[in-house]
Design a protein around this motif. Structure first.
Motif, PDB file in Angstrom:
ATOM      1  N   ILE A 112       0.808  -1.223   0.000  1.00 56.08           N
ATOM      2  CA  ILE A 112       0.000   0.000   0.000  1.00 56.08           C
ATOM      3  C   ILE A 112       0.842   1.274   0.000  1.00 56.08           C
ATOM      4  CG2 ILE A 112      -2.046  -1.043   1.036  1.00 56.08           C
ATOM      5  CD1 ILE A 112      -1.159  -0.017   3.717  1.00 56.08           C
ATOM      6  N   ASN A 113       2.135   1.137  -0.299  1.00 53.24           N
ATOM      7  CA  ASN A 113       3.013   2.304  -0.460  1.00 53.24           C
ATOM      8  C   ASN A 113       3.158   3.135   0.810  1.00 53.24           C
ATOM      9  OD1 ASN A 113       4.769   3.721  -2.176  1.00 53.24           O
ATOM     10  ND2 ASN A 113       3.225   5.262  -2.634  1.00 53.24           N
ATOM     11  N   LYS A 114       3.126   2.466   1.957  1.00 50.75           N
ATOM     12  CA  LYS A 114       3.347   3.130   3.238  1.00 50.75           C
ATOM     13  C   LYS A 114       4.171   2.211   4.124  1.00 50.75           C
ATOM     14  CE  LYS A 114      -1.003   5.750   3.471  1.00 50.75           C
ATOM     15  NZ  LYS A 114      -2.264   5.953   4.239  1.00 50.75           N
ATOM     16  N   THR A 115       4.956   2.788   5.021  1.00 51.30           N
ATOM     17  CA  THR A 115       5.607   1.971   6.032  1.00 51.30           C
ATOM     18  C   THR A 115       4.548   1.468   7.011  1.00 51.30           C
ATOM     19  OG1 THR A 115       5.994   3.759   7.611  1.00 51.30           O
ATOM     20  CG2 THR A 115       7.655   3.425   5.882  1.00 51.30           C
ATOM     21  N   THR A 116       4.932   0.507   7.820  1.00 55.36           N
ATOM     22  CA  THR A 116       3.993  -0.030   8.803  1.00 55.36           C
ATOM     23  C   THR A 116       3.492   1.059   9.738  1.00 55.36           C
ATOM     24  OG1 THR A 116       5.043  -2.208   8.716  1.00 55.36           O
ATOM     25  CG2 THR A 116       3.754  -1.689  10.689  1.00 55.36           C
ATOM     26  N   GLN A 117       4.400   1.885  10.258  1.00 54.40           N
ATOM     27  CA  GLN A 117       3.969   2.915  11.200  1.00 54.40           C
ATOM     28  C   GLN A 117       3.173   4.019  10.517  1.00 54.40           C
ATOM     29  OE1 GLN A 117       3.817   2.831  14.510  1.00 54.40           O
ATOM     30  NE2 GLN A 117       4.556   0.736  14.173  1.00 54.40           N
TER      31      GLN A 117
END
Length: 299
Positions: A112-117
């Motif tokens: 989803i093109n985001k880091t986990t945080q």
């Protein structure tokens, strides 16, 4: 002999997780017939569809029609990746929502093109708002054991991520062996820790059968105290963002194993195989799971 529960809950994920990676589009009417047949087999909890961008997952472009066309019975989940998906799901009449995050930063970014945080920061106000509305929310924890890009995931990292969701008031944790690399010992160890840490939350195990260890992992999870399992009719599925991941563990093989262990599920295997017959002509790969093959050969 280890103690076993008398009952287990099977959450059928075939209509969503099973079909999302299917190469050819399955028509809405055929999906609805599949879902209806699964309901007749006795499923009280099912993952119907996902409200994601059809650009990325074309198979789920008919999510509103799936929710509208499904008879309302039991708990019916829809997957929602973001605020837009959540709003669309609620507008469609969905009452049980699932959000998802990968423990692995690399997997999450490719997904989803985001880091986990970054994902967690975006999800927190959405989940808190859903809980104010008394919406049932499950958190799907991807790459809880291994990541196709980062390798082994530490149990502490998975537990820490789950703790954030629990602090927000999440109803259920679905903890996934996304690429099917977990061993029975790893299954037992992680789920023992999770249940001890979060006894008030519904705990669900989600296994893929890449290395044919999913059934053994389920037995280990049962020993750890898990009584809820995500499975997919016909073993359909995979993850478009997880190279090498094969199908989910087959519902019919799990139900057969549990019944042979005197663990009741409320699922009729013959009717379940009838449901698989309805969807098999529309999927790319033939269904060759153990119980379904036996069912077809005896007809």
């Amino acid at each position: 002999m280890f103690s076993l529960p008398k009952n287990a809950t099977i959450i059928e994920v075939g209509p969503r997780d099973g079909l999302q990676n299917e190469g050819k589009l399955v028509q809405t009417e055929d999906k609805l017939q599949f879902i209806s047949a699964l309901q007749k087999a006795g499923f009280q909890e099912m993952e119907l569809t996902s409200f994601v961008s059809p650009k990325w997952v074309p198979q789920m472009a008919d999510s509103k029609d799936i929710v509208a066309g499904t008879e309302k019975m039991g708990r019916q989940f829809v997957l929602t990746p973001n605020e837009r998906g959540i709003n669309a799901a609620l507008e469609s009449g969905a009452q049980s929502l699932a959000v998802f995050v990968g423990v692995s930063n690399t997997f999450n970014q490719k997904n989803i093109n985001k880091t986990t945080q970054e994902s967690m920061a975006a999800l927190k106000p959405l989940v808190l708002d859903l809980k104010k509305q008394n919406v049932f929310v499950r958190a799907c924890i991807s790459t809880a054991f291994y990541c196709p890009f980062e390798g082994a995931i530490s149990p502490e990292a998975t537990i820490d991520l789950c703790r954030e969701f629990v602090d927000w008031g999440i109803d259920e944790l679905s903890v996934a062996d996304t690429i099917g690399m977990a061993s029975p010992k790893e299954s037992y160890d992680l789920f023992t820790k999770l249940i001890n840490e979060f006894p008030e939350v519904l705990m669900t195990a989600h296994f893929h059968d890449t290395r044919r260890m999913a059934l053994a992992n389920i037995v280990s999870a049962l020993q750890a105290g898990v009584t809820r399992f995500d499975t997919s009719a016909g073993g359909l599925g995979g993850c478009p963002f997880a190279p090498g991941a094969t199908g989910n563990v087959a519902t019919e093989d799990v139900v057969n194993m549990l019944h042979r262990m005197d663990i009741q599920t409320g699922i009729d295997i013959d009717l379940l195989c009838t449901a698989i017959e309805k969807i098999e002509p529309y999927v790319t790969n033939p269904v060759t799971t153990g119980m379904y093959t036996l069912y077809k050969n005896r007809l």
